[in-house]
Design a protein around this motif. Structure first.
Motif, mmCIF file in Angstrom:
data_model
loop_
_atom_site.group_PDB
_atom_site.id
_atom_site.type_symbol
_atom_site.label_atom_id
_atom_site.label_comp_id
_atom_site.label_asym_id
_atom_site.label_seq_id
_atom_site.Cartn_x
_atom_site.Cartn_y
_atom_site.Cartn_z
ATOM 1 N N SER A 81 -1.176 -1.043 -11.135
ATOM 2 C CA SER A 81 -0.457 -1.194 -9.964
ATOM 3 C C SER A 81 -1.658 -1.698 -8.738
ATOM 4 O O SER A 81 -1.294 -2.477 -8.133
ATOM 5 N N TRP A 82 -2.609 -0.772 -8.852
ATOM 6 C CA TRP A 82 -3.555 -1.133 -7.856
ATOM 7 C C TRP A 82 -4.314 -2.574 -7.995
ATOM 8 O O TRP A 82 -4.579 -3.202 -7.099
ATOM 9 N N HIS B 135 0.834 -1.112 -0.197
ATOM 10 C CA HIS B 135 -0.068 -0.040 -0.175
ATOM 11 C C HIS B 135 0.706 1.301 -0.112
ATOM 12 O O HIS B 135 0.595 2.099 -0.672
ATOM 13 N N PHE C 4 -6.548 5.545 -5.307
ATOM 14 C CA PHE C 4 -7.058 4.821 -6.659
ATOM 15 C C PHE C 4 -8.563 5.323 -7.070
ATOM 16 O O PHE C 4 -8.783 5.751 -8.087
ATOM 17 N N SER D 225 -4.871 4.286 0.312
ATOM 18 C CA SER D 225 -4.493 3.920 -0.901
ATOM 19 C C SER D 225 -5.734 3.465 -1.776
ATOM 20 O O SER D 225 -5.850 3.968 -3.045
ATOM 21 N N PHE E 107 2.493 1.687 -3.447
ATOM 22 C CA PHE E 107 1.278 2.361 -4.284
ATOM 23 C C PHE E 107 1.416 3.755 -4.129
ATOM 24 O O PHE E 107 1.050 4.721 -4.940
ATOM 25 N N HIS F 35 1.810 6.741 -6.666
ATOM 26 C CA HIS F 35 0.604 7.483 -7.516
ATOM 27 C C HIS F 35 -0.105 8.658 -6.632
ATOM 28 O O HIS F 35 -0.959 9.324 -7.373
#
Length: 294
Positions: free
Chosen positions: A233-234, A187, A262, A258, A190, A194
């Motif tokens: 990625s997610w 997490h 997203f 996270s 990510f 992002h």
């Protein structure tokens, strides 16, 4: 450490995000054009398509224009439909929802299937309670059943629903069943990659419309690129992290943040990036994928 964005992964992500709204078939030349925007070269696209075809995830099917192309197989569509429920939905799990247990036994003569079974259960987000006893939040039952049936592993497994009755507090047991620090690190990685992207786009959105039709071509391509990379990625994270109740997790758990990052990237960039896809694939409606709440 595995490469973050492999050509094969990006192709699957592309089909999941934008390839299910027409005939679902894309020509290799179209895939090359779309994957070039995220830095994948033509030879890598061609070899990855061949590998995905051999694995049974892609199958030859004419495009909407009648050209030779590739579409998701029925198994791949089921895989992505199941994935939608994890990737786009944001459930609020409760401890009282219970667990699904997978109890398996594989003969020694078929030990290779034992390895496949363990890796697939881990890939679905199951934790290990004991050798041969794996568990996950109860809402993952249907997806686990689909996966075991698709891989012809169901004869070796019994599935149960249940609740944890002791002896250790459930939060302590969860910390043994899952590697929570490793999941938290995913997490955090990510977010490191992002969250700055989200901040940059949100600062731009105050000065420009986020309506996909109003975006300039360069903006649409940038939105497509940043969204596809974020989604690629997610989409691994809801499998590494099965979505455990907050009451059973450390107080500083980064999963909710996270998921929020997203979700905001999805809302801001998905349809804007579809403008770039429409330019590369005339006739593609590129409606958002279905989402399922749980």
């Amino acid at each position: 450490m595995a490469e973050l964005h492999t050509p094969r992964s990006l192709i699957v992500t592309l089909y999941g995000a934008y390839g299910r709204e027409t005939s679902g078939s894309l020509a290799v030349a179209e895939l090359i054009r779309l994957l070039a925007a995220v830095g994948v070269d033509a030879p890598s696209v061609r070899s990855s398509v061949s590998r995905l075809k051999r694995r049974g995830l892609l199958e030859a099917r004419p495009t909407a224009a009648g050209a030779a192309g590739y579409a998701l197989s029925a198994d791949a569509r089921q895989l992505l439909d199941d994935g939608d429920r994890r990737i786009y939905a944001h459930p609020a799990p409760r401890p009282q929802d219970g667990w699904v247990l997978a109890v398996f036994s594989v003969p020694e003569s078929e030990r290779s299937k034992r390895h496949v079974l363990r890796s697939r259960l881990a890939g679905l987000g199951f934790g290990t309670a004991a050798p041969g006893v794996w568990l996950a939040p109860a809402r993952l039952h249907d997806e686990a059943r689909h996966t075991l049936e698709r891989l012809q592993l169901a004869p070796y497994v019994e599935l149960f629903r249940g609740e944890h009755l002791g002896f250790a507090p459930t939060a302590e047991a969860v910390a043994r069943w899952w590697d929570l620090p490793a999941i938290a690190k995913q997490h955090e990685d990510f977010l490191d990659r992002h969250e700055p992207v989200l901040r940059a786009w949100e600062s731009r959105s105050s000065a420009a419309s986020t309506d996909a039709e109003a975006w300039a071509e360069g903006d649409a391509e940038a939105a497509y690129r940043d969204y596809l990379l974020a989604l690629d990625s997610w989409r691994r994270l809801p499998y590494a992290d099965p979505g455990l109740p907050a009451e059973l997790l450390p107080q500083d758990w980064p999963g909710a943040r996270s998921a929020e990052v997203f979700g905001r990237l999805h809302g801001l960039l998905r349809d804007a990036g579809a403008g770039f896809v429409r330019g590369a694939l005339p006739g593609t409606s590129s409606r958002p994928p279905r989402t399922t709440t749980t």
